[in-house]
Scaffold this active site. Structure first.
Site, mmCIF file in Angstrom:
data_model
loop_
_atom_site.group_PDB
_atom_site.id
_atom_site.type_symbol
_atom_site.label_atom_id
_atom_site.label_comp_id
_atom_site.label_asym_id
_atom_site.label_seq_id
_atom_site.Cartn_x
_atom_site.Cartn_y
_atom_site.Cartn_z
ATOM 1 N N TYR A 297 0.833 -1.206 0.000
ATOM 2 C CA TYR A 297 0.000 0.000 0.000
ATOM 3 C C TYR A 297 0.868 1.256 0.000
ATOM 4 C CZ TYR A 297 -4.333 2.593 0.989
ATOM 5 O OH TYR A 297 -5.417 3.414 0.919
ATOM 6 N N TYR A 341 -5.694 5.594 -7.220
ATOM 7 C CA TYR A 341 -5.963 5.486 -5.789
ATOM 8 C C TYR A 341 -7.376 4.961 -5.604
ATOM 9 C CZ TYR A 341 -6.799 6.973 -0.956
ATOM 10 O OH TYR A 341 -7.113 7.017 0.379
#
Length: 388
Positions: A297, A341
């Site tokens: 991440y 995103y």
């Protein structure tokens, strides 16, 4: 599940379908339309129909409820529906929830999804605005009055301490950004397709919240991503080789807050991700050296380094050198820095493609993939493996 022993979930469910919308800066559509498109695409990818689905999982921050998405996509009765909290920290946990439902017999086919207009609509990077009072929001009272209003400013506090502790300069974060953009440059689905960067580009980008520069921060994206989870047995009858869920875990550390855990004894690590790491290694029976591709991440570059350190790929403070070495193929879709995103859901999809052998930047012979979810918050992670 106890954090002290292996669980029995591993190997009982698999991801069998992935689907996404276009990733853009202005979708021109509602978030419900994005969610429905992604769900339909994931079911088509799996070779399943809406009639097969009896479970759905999403995020608490999603504006399209499970039953509304079910209606919009023609899904009928639901025997399981769930939401996971803490923003991007929920990404891998949605798959864990789906796997738990399948393994326990609560549902047979579960769709996980995330969809938002995070660029053209509500922008997380704009900072905390008009927040409803809540118990967990009390912690922000110790940060907001002093100017810490955005995720970048919260991460900058920990990043500054990390650099000080290990005697490093902000330029070390550039290795993460360059790696992500190199992969995004060859990914037609990525916003930064065809636009790699250099370490010099990173160092020349403007400050956002020192020591974070513009190229240390992920994008703001409109789009949707969905995943389909079912039993391993059923998965073997479907269109693609299954990505078996070898282990799934959640983690919240001591003195945990949402991105403002500044009162811990040490700000240089991510204890909640360390907990996830221990659970994933224990349940999967694997170790860092067994992982062929890492989907880590990357909402902000410093926390990629600390995640790699928490998982044992390198010693504390050694994350930048590890990334620079290229020892582990990292964020081969471009990550959230380069592709889009989507609160990490597009990262899970990339891990599935890698294990199928269909990724744009395919890692030859990939058998095991690590996926992590949002950092600085209560979080989650997955180890996926190829079947057989």
């Amino acid at each position: 599940m106890s954090a002290r022993q292996a669980d029995t979930l591993g190997g009982r469910a698999a991801v069998v379908g992935v689907g996404a919308t276009e990733f853009s800066k202005d979708s021109g559509r509602s978030e419900l339309a994005l969610a429905a498109e992604a769900v339909r695409a994931a079911l088509a990818d799996a070779g399943l129909t809406a009639a097969d689905v009896d479970g759905m999982v999403t995020f608490t921050m999603d504006t399209s409820p499970e039953i509304t998405v079910a209606q919009a996509t023609g899904i009928g009765e639901l025997s399981f529906f769930s939401r996971v909290h803490y923003g991007g920290g929920a990404a891998c946990a949605t798959v864990q929830q789906a796997a738990l439902a399948v393994a326990s017999g609560l549902a047979e086919v579960v769709v996980c999804y995330r969809a938002f207009n995070e660029r053209s609509g509500r922008r997380f990077g704009a900072g905390v605005q008009r927040r409803e009072p809540s118990a967990e929001g009390v912690a922000l009272g110790w940060a907001l009055p002093f100017g810490l209003l955005t995720p970048a400013s919260w991460v900058a506090m920990a990043a500054r301490r990390y650099l000080h502790t290990y005697g490093l300069e902000p330029e070390v974060f550039g290795h993460v950004a360059v790696t992500a953009r190199r992969h995004a440059a060859t990914n037609p689905a990525a916003h930064f397709h065809g636009r790699p960067i250099t370490l010099a580009d990173h160092a020349a980008s403007r400050w956002i919240a020192e020591p974070l520069r513009l190229l240390d921060c992920c994008q703001e994206t409109d789009g949707g991503q969905a995943l389909v989870v079912t039993s391993v047995e059923r998965a073997r009858t479907l269109r693609h080789p299954p990505a078996v869920i070898a282990a799934a875990a959640q983690g919240a550390g001591r003195a945990q807050e949402q991105m403002t855990s500044f009162y811990r004894d040490d700000l240089t690590g991510l204890p909640e991700m360390g907990l996830v790491a221990r659970q994933l290694w224990r349940t999967s029976g694997l170790a860092p050296g067994d992982i062929d591709v890492g989907i880590v991440y990357d909402h902000f570059t410093p926390f990629v380094l600390t995640q790699l350190e928490e998982f044992g790929f390198c010693p504390p403070g050694g994350g930048a050198d590890f990334v620079a070495s290229g020892a582990l193929p990292l964020n081969t879709h471009g990550g959230q820095l380069g592709e889009a995103y989507l609160h990490g859901m597009n990262g899970v999809a990339e891990a599935v493609r890698q294990l199928r052998g269909t990724a744009v930047n395919q890692v030859a012979g990939a058998r095991h993939a690590l996926v992590t979810a949002g950092t600085g918050v209560p979080t989650s992670g997955l180890v996926l493996r190829a079947d057989g």
